[in-house]
Scaffold this active site. Structure first.
Site, mmCIF file in Angstrom:
data_model
loop_
_atom_site.group_PDB
_atom_site.id
_atom_site.type_symbol
_atom_site.label_atom_id
_atom_site.label_comp_id
_atom_site.label_asym_id
_atom_site.label_seq_id
_atom_site.Cartn_x
_atom_site.Cartn_y
_atom_site.Cartn_z
ATOM 1 N N GLY A 160 0.860 -1.188 0.000
ATOM 2 C CA GLY A 160 0.000 0.000 0.000
ATOM 3 C C GLY A 160 0.892 1.232 0.000
ATOM 4 N N ARG A 161 0.397 2.299 0.616
ATOM 5 C CA ARG A 161 1.121 3.579 0.576
ATOM 6 C C ARG A 161 2.537 3.465 1.145
ATOM 7 N NH1 ARG A 161 -4.578 5.397 2.019
ATOM 8 N NH2 ARG A 161 -4.144 3.989 3.737
ATOM 9 N N ILE A 162 2.658 2.931 2.372
ATOM 10 C CA ILE A 162 3.980 2.925 3.019
ATOM 11 C C ILE A 162 4.900 1.887 2.369
ATOM 12 C CG2 ILE A 162 5.204 2.613 5.217
ATOM 13 C CD1 ILE A 162 2.629 3.687 6.599
ATOM 14 N N THR A 264 6.973 -1.988 11.434
ATOM 15 C CA THR A 264 6.428 -0.659 11.793
ATOM 16 C C THR A 264 4.921 -0.645 11.562
ATOM 17 O OG1 THR A 264 6.871 0.101 9.551
ATOM 18 C CG2 THR A 264 8.511 0.681 11.216
ATOM 19 N N SER A 265 4.291 -1.834 11.448
ATOM 20 C CA SER A 265 2.856 -1.831 11.109
ATOM 21 C C SER A 265 2.018 -1.786 12.392
ATOM 22 C CB SER A 265 2.517 -3.017 10.211
ATOM 23 O OG SER A 265 2.667 -4.250 10.897
ATOM 24 N N ARG A 266 1.623 -2.943 12.898
ATOM 25 C CA ARG A 266 0.942 -3.026 14.182
ATOM 26 C C ARG A 266 1.473 -4.257 14.909
ATOM 27 N NH1 ARG A 266 -0.127 1.580 13.870
ATOM 28 N NH2 ARG A 266 -2.183 2.574 13.797
ATOM 29 N N GLU A 295 0.939 -1.983 24.081
ATOM 30 C CA GLU A 295 1.753 -0.752 24.141
ATOM 31 C C GLU A 295 1.287 0.111 25.310
ATOM 32 O OE1 GLU A 295 1.679 1.184 20.317
ATOM 33 O OE2 GLU A 295 2.431 -0.588 19.306
ATOM 34 N N HIS A 317 6.815 3.143 19.159
ATOM 35 C CA HIS A 317 5.777 3.507 18.165
ATOM 36 C C HIS A 317 6.081 4.915 17.633
ATOM 37 C CE1 HIS A 317 1.502 2.461 16.778
ATOM 38 N NE2 HIS A 317 2.058 3.285 15.909
HETATM 39 P P1 NAD Z 1 -2.393 0.909 3.140
HETATM 40 O O1 NAD Z 1 -3.797 0.533 3.419
HETATM 41 O O2 NAD Z 1 -2.092 1.914 2.063
HETATM 42 O O3 NAD Z 1 -1.527 -0.402 2.824
HETATM 43 C C1 NAD Z 1 -1.688 -1.616 3.472
HETATM 44 C C2 NAD Z 1 -1.505 -2.725 2.464
HETATM 45 O O4 NAD Z 1 -1.503 -3.980 3.144
HETATM 46 C C3 NAD Z 1 -2.635 -2.781 1.421
HETATM 47 O O5 NAD Z 1 -2.100 -2.710 0.115
HETATM 48 C C4 NAD Z 1 -3.288 -4.123 1.680
HETATM 49 O O6 NAD Z 1 -3.769 -4.761 0.496
HETATM 50 C C5 NAD Z 1 -2.132 -4.905 2.282
HETATM 51 N N1 NAD Z 1 -2.560 -6.113 2.971
HETATM 52 C C6 NAD Z 1 -3.741 -6.367 3.575
HETATM 53 N N2 NAD Z 1 -3.737 -7.632 4.068
HETATM 54 C C7 NAD Z 1 -2.527 -8.165 3.772
HETATM 55 C C8 NAD Z 1 -1.929 -9.424 4.012
HETATM 56 N N3 NAD Z 1 -2.579 -10.404 4.663
HETATM 57 N N4 NAD Z 1 -0.666 -9.623 3.585
HETATM 58 C C9 NAD Z 1 0.013 -8.649 2.931
HETATM 59 N N5 NAD Z 1 -0.518 -7.435 2.639
HETATM 60 C C10 NAD Z 1 -1.776 -7.208 3.080
HETATM 61 O O7 NAD Z 1 -1.812 1.420 4.532
HETATM 62 P P2 NAD Z 1 -0.490 2.280 4.793
HETATM 63 O O8 NAD Z 1 -0.822 3.734 4.754
HETATM 64 O O9 NAD Z 1 0.601 1.767 3.912
HETATM 65 O O10 NAD Z 1 -0.210 1.881 6.311
HETATM 66 C C11 NAD Z 1 0.008 0.529 6.680
HETATM 67 C C12 NAD Z 1 -0.077 0.341 8.176
HETATM 68 O O11 NAD Z 1 1.087 0.866 8.798
HETATM 69 C C13 NAD Z 1 -1.233 1.103 8.854
HETATM 70 O O12 NAD Z 1 -2.442 0.372 8.783
HETATM 71 C C14 NAD Z 1 -0.744 1.269 10.272
HETATM 72 O O13 NAD Z 1 -1.221 0.213 11.072
HETATM 73 C C15 NAD Z 1 0.766 1.184 10.146
HETATM 74 N N6 NAD Z 1 1.443 2.464 10.475
HETATM 75 C C16 NAD Z 1 2.303 2.532 11.521
HETATM 76 C C17 NAD Z 1 2.985 3.700 11.811
HETATM 77 C C18 NAD Z 1 3.974 3.796 12.939
HETATM 78 O O14 NAD Z 1 4.125 4.873 13.499
HETATM 79 N N7 NAD Z 1 4.679 2.733 13.257
HETATM 80 C C19 NAD Z 1 2.769 4.844 11.028
HETATM 81 C C20 NAD Z 1 1.894 4.756 9.952
HETATM 82 C C21 NAD Z 1 1.233 3.549 9.682
#
Ligand code: NAD
Length: 367
Positions: A160-162, A264-266, A295, A317
């Site tokens: 996705g975005r990140i 860095t996800s969850r 957390e 975080h």
């Molecule tokens: P996004 O929705 O743009 O991208 C997430 C991607 O994960 C999507 O393309 C989705 O299809 C994919 N996905 C879903 N299920 C999956 C699976 N089982 N296996 C592999 N890929 C799968 O979100 P984003 O903006 O890229 O952000 C991602 C996550 O990062 C957020 O949901 C948030 O939890 C986390 N985040 C953490 C911090 C931090 O401070 N550590 C900061 C920003 C975001």
């Protein structure tokens, strides 16, 4: 002058809140830096607020929505992730909630990459050596060496975005890139990155040919030197491809003993006790974590085991924790600005009052 809306913010999100005051809103901010107890949120909502500003620390579900029935009109979350908000409950009560996607993408992607670098090159151990006055001599390989990042293979889990922003940064380090995402595959972006790799090779900017492709999850884990996670937290009831404990004993064992994991996800995407075992028994070489199952990280977490201290980097975080990213009042630059704009859009009925048209509303399907 806008209507005098009442808003409660569960924490101070900085100068962007001034925009609400300037518009004549009545704003109340939870005074402590710690999250308010849920009972406080429920009491505020029941007292008749129009808007609620939340962070990932607040559990927002039917209890909160029912307390605000007939009055609460929006929940505006300061984060892109919204696993703390029960989407089904929000939809049932027809409350739009907003998030702050995009504005934290580059900050989080770069932090993930820096975590990766500091882990691979043992920067924490190296600094400790220097600070603790244990740097007795320069030696070709004693007391330890790190591993190069340049030229290695990275698996990006979630494109996705990140994830895509991380990919862009990896190109500058001549890395091979394996992508895995069962729900969203951006082939045009991946093709563009492949073209960029070819151009860098043709012009002598990188020496070796590199590749980028989508592969299966197991293949990505088996081939990668680095695995970086960029998925949302999705529980089994929330997705056909849930991410809860996506990294567990079985899948961690697919990784190479020389490989590193970056999350860095969850937190709940990784089974922490399995990871601690993987680090102790050296199924993998190391992990750098920014997020945890609970957390702040509990004092008795197995991740704090001194036996794995040298290969387990722990951060609070902190991925989006850069000044402009967190605080800018500009909705195109800062999470705070975007959070406030999302709230204003709903309360002031921008976009013809249709939440489906509002760019920062997440649960558009409810309207
Ligand atoms: P996004 O929705 O743009 O991208 C997430 C991607 O994960 C999507 O393309 C989705 O299809 C994919 N996905 C879903 N299920 C999956 C699976 N089982 N296996 C592999 N890929 C799968 O979100 P984003 O903006 O890229 O952000 C991602 C996550 O990062 C957020 O949901 C948030 O939890 C986390 N985040 C953490 C911090 C931090 O401070 N550590 C900061 C920003 C975001």
């Amino acid at each position: 002058m806008a209507e005098k809306f009442r808003v409660f913010a569960t924490c101070d999100i900085g100068p962007a809140l001034e925009r609400l005051r300037q518009r004549g809103y009545y704003l109340e901010i939870h005074p402590a830096p710690e999250a308010p107890p849920k009972a406080v949120i429920i009491a505020k909502v029941a007292s008749g607020i129009d808007g609620l500003i939340t962070t990932l620390r607040d559990q927002i579900d039917a209890e909160v929505f029912s307390a605000g029935q007939g009055k609460l009109r929006v929940v505006s979350q300061l984060a892109v992730g919204f696993d703390n908000i029960n989407r089904e409950d929000a939809n049932r009560f027809k409350i739009p909630f907003t998030n702050t996607a995009d504005v934290l993408t580059e900050a989080t992607a770069e932090f993930a990459f820096f975590m990766l670098g500091s882990l691979a090159r043992k920067q924490w151990s190296a600094e400790q050596l220097t600070r603790n006055n244990q740097w007795g001599f320069w030696h070709p390989y004693l007391p330890f060496l790190g591993d190069e990042v340049t030229g290695k293979t990275i698996a990006v889990i979630g494109t996705g975005r990140i994830g895509l922003a991380v990919i862009k940064k990896c190109v500058g380090f001549d890395m091979n890139i394996l992508c895995y995402d069962p729900a969203y595959q951006n082939h045009a972006y991946i093709r563009a990155i492949a073209e960029l790799m070819e151009l860098r090779l043709a012009r002598g900017i990188q020496k070796e040919k590199t590749r980028i492709e989508y592969v299966a999850f197991e293949e990505a884990l088996r081939q990668a030197d680095f695995v970086t996670i960029h998925v949302p937290l999705l529980r089994t009831t929330e997705s056909p491809t849930p991410t809860y404990h996506l990294f567990n004993e079985r899948t961690l064992r697919w990784m190479r003993p020389s490989a590193f994991l970056i999350n860095t996800s969850r937190g709940p995407v990784v089974d922490e006790s399995a990871l601690a075992q993987a680090l102790r028994e050296q199924w993998i070489a190391g992990a750098a974590l920014d997020v945890y199952e609970k957390e702040p990280l509990p004092v008795d977490s197995p991740l704090r085991d001194p036996a794995i201290e040298d290969r387990c980097r722990l951060f609070p975080h902190f991925g989006s924790a850069a000044t402009i990213t967190r605080l800018s009042p500009d909705p195109d630059k800062g999470m705070a600005g975007r959070c406030v704009q999302g709230l204003i859009d709903v309360l002031e009925k921008n976009y013809g009052g249709d939440p489906k048209q509002m760019p920062y509303v997440v649960n558009k399907e409810a309207f």
